[in-house]
Design a protein around this motif. Structure first.
Motif, PDB file in Angstrom:
ATOM      1  N   ARG A 127      19.406  39.203  14.857  1.00 47.44           N
ATOM      2  CA  ARG A 127      18.380  40.242  14.689  1.00 47.44           C
ATOM      3  C   ARG A 127      18.279  40.654  13.226  1.00 47.44           C
ATOM      4  NH1 ARG A 127      20.439  42.245  19.635  1.00 47.44           N
ATOM      5  NH2 ARG A 127      21.744  43.724  18.508  1.00 47.44           N
ATOM      6  N   HIS A 128      19.425  40.787  12.568  1.00 42.92           N
ATOM      7  CA  HIS A 128      19.443  41.128  11.140  1.00 42.92           C
ATOM      8  C   HIS A 128      18.761  40.024  10.321  1.00 42.92           C
ATOM      9  CE1 HIS A 128      20.949  42.551   7.251  1.00 42.92           C
ATOM     10  NE2 HIS A 128      21.301  41.293   7.027  1.00 42.92           N
ATOM     11  N   LEU A 129      19.113  38.777  10.602  1.00 43.63           N
ATOM     12  CA  LEU A 129      18.515  37.665   9.867  1.00 43.63           C
ATOM     13  C   LEU A 129      17.014  37.579  10.109  1.00 43.63           C
ATOM     14  CD1 LEU A 129      21.205  34.871  10.284  1.00 43.63           C
ATOM     15  CD2 LEU A 129      20.468  35.918   8.145  1.00 43.63           C
ATOM     16  N   ASP A 130      16.595  37.790  11.349  1.00 43.70           N
ATOM     17  CA  ASP A 130      15.163  37.734  11.671  1.00 43.70           C
ATOM     18  C   ASP A 130      14.389  38.803  10.911  1.00 43.70           C
ATOM     19  OD1 ASP A 130      15.741  35.660  13.362  1.00 43.70           O
ATOM     20  OD2 ASP A 130      15.516  36.830  15.211  1.00 43.70           O
ATOM     21  N   LYS A 131      15.008  39.957  10.742  1.00 42.72           N
ATOM     22  CA  LYS A 131      14.335  41.072  10.067  1.00 42.72           C
ATOM     23  C   LYS A 131      14.346  40.905   8.546  1.00 42.72           C
ATOM     24  CE  LYS A 131      14.401  46.108   9.663  1.00 42.72           C
ATOM     25  NZ  LYS A 131      15.085  47.333  10.061  1.00 42.72           N
ATOM     26  N   HIS A 132      15.491  40.547   7.992  1.00 41.91           N
ATOM     27  CA  HIS A 132      15.646  40.528   6.542  1.00 41.91           C
ATOM     28  C   HIS A 132      15.440  39.153   5.897  1.00 41.91           C
ATOM     29  CE1 HIS A 132      16.918  44.687   6.439  1.00 41.91           C
ATOM     30  NE2 HIS A 132      17.691  44.426   7.477  1.00 41.91           N
ATOM     31  N   HIS A 133      15.512  38.099   6.686  1.00 45.03           N
ATOM     32  CA  HIS A 133      15.317  36.740   6.182  1.00 45.03           C
ATOM     33  C   HIS A 133      14.452  35.964   7.175  1.00 45.03           C
ATOM     34  CE1 HIS A 133      18.450  37.468   3.196  1.00 45.03           C
ATOM     35  NE2 HIS A 133      19.169  37.998   4.168  1.00 45.03           N
ATOM     36  N   PRO A 134      13.180  36.315   7.315  1.00 41.26           N
ATOM     37  CA  PRO A 134      12.339  35.706   8.349  1.00 41.26           C
ATOM     38  C   PRO A 134      12.158  34.194   8.195  1.00 41.26           C
ATOM     39  CG  PRO A 134      11.035  37.092   6.886  1.00 41.26           C
ATOM     40  CD  PRO A 134      12.465  37.295   6.529  1.00 41.26           C
ATOM     41  N   ALA A 135      12.396  33.664   7.035  1.00 42.12           N
ATOM     42  CA  ALA A 135      12.249  32.222   6.847  1.00 42.12           C
ATOM     43  C   ALA A 135      13.317  31.427   7.596  1.00 42.12           C
ATOM     44  CB  ALA A 135      12.306  31.876   5.361  1.00 42.12           C
ATOM     45  N   THR A 136      14.387  32.095   8.044  1.00 39.00           N
ATOM     46  CA  THR A 136      15.474  31.397   8.737  1.00 39.00           C
ATOM     47  C   THR A 136      15.229  31.292  10.234  1.00 39.00           C
ATOM     48  OG1 THR A 136      16.786  33.394   9.164  1.00 39.00           O
ATOM     49  CG2 THR A 136      17.133  32.257   7.059  1.00 39.00           C
ATOM     50  N   VAL A 137      14.192  31.918  10.747  1.00 43.73           N
ATOM     51  CA  VAL A 137      13.932  31.931  12.186  1.00 43.73           C
ATOM     52  C   VAL A 137      13.683  30.505  12.658  1.00 43.73           C
ATOM     53  CG1 VAL A 137      12.379  32.732  14.001  1.00 43.73           C
ATOM     54  CG2 VAL A 137      13.017  34.250  12.127  1.00 43.73           C
ATOM     55  N   THR A 138      14.379  30.144  13.754  1.00 46.38           N
ATOM     56  CA  THR A 138      14.200  28.820  14.334  1.00 46.38           C
ATOM     57  C   THR A 138      13.875  28.965  15.812  1.00 46.38           C
ATOM     58  OG1 THR A 138      16.553  28.637  14.869  1.00 46.38           O
ATOM     59  CG2 THR A 138      15.832  27.703  12.761  1.00 46.38           C
TER      60      THR A 138
END
Length: 141
Positions: A127-138
């Motif tokens: 959830r943190h990565l999706d919010k702060h680093h949206p380019a990592t969403v897979t």
């Protein structure tokens, strides 16, 4: 949105894991670690996925300490991603609770089947990565 892989890919090896510090590499490492800790194989009869956390929990004291250390690595990676102190305390509490309850024979083994602190921690990190680093969403299909 990310979907957890249903199984470890064929030819899975530590050499396949990215060693970079970028958020995408960290995401792939964390998902692989959680898969190893919580979902290596299915227990026949109850159709429940278990992993190294459950297997290590069968070894008294030392197994739970090793499983807690591996869970602590997930928290360390979350710290390196810049997650808040409150989130890190929650994650540490989950790992600690899992380790403490693991010290009780049979109860700890059952808790490893149903509590899954590493999966809960991974969800929070994602959830943190999706919010702060949206380019990592897979999205896996």
């Amino acid at each position: 949105m990310s979907v957890r892989p249903s199984a470890i890919p064929s030819g899975f090896a530590a050499a396949n894991l990215p060693l970079g510090r970028d958020p995408a590499s960290v995401r792939r490492r964390l998902v692989a670690m959680e898969q190893m800790l919580e979902g290596l194989f299915v227990i026949p009869g109850i159709n429940r996925r278990v992993g190294l956390d459950f297997v290590l929990g069968l070894v008294p004291v030392a197994g739970d300490a090793i499983a807690a250390a591996l869970g602590g690595w997930l928290v360390w990676e979350a710290r390196n991603l810049g997650m808040s102190k409150l989130a890190l305390m929650r994650m540490t509490g989950r790992v600690g609770f899992d380790a403490l309850i693991g010290l009780v024979p049979f109860v700890g083994d059952a808790a490893d089947l149903y509590y899954r602190s590493n999966t809960r921690n991974l969800k929070q990190i994602l959830r943190h990565l999706d919010k702060h680093h949206p380019a990592t969403v897979t999205v896996d299909r």
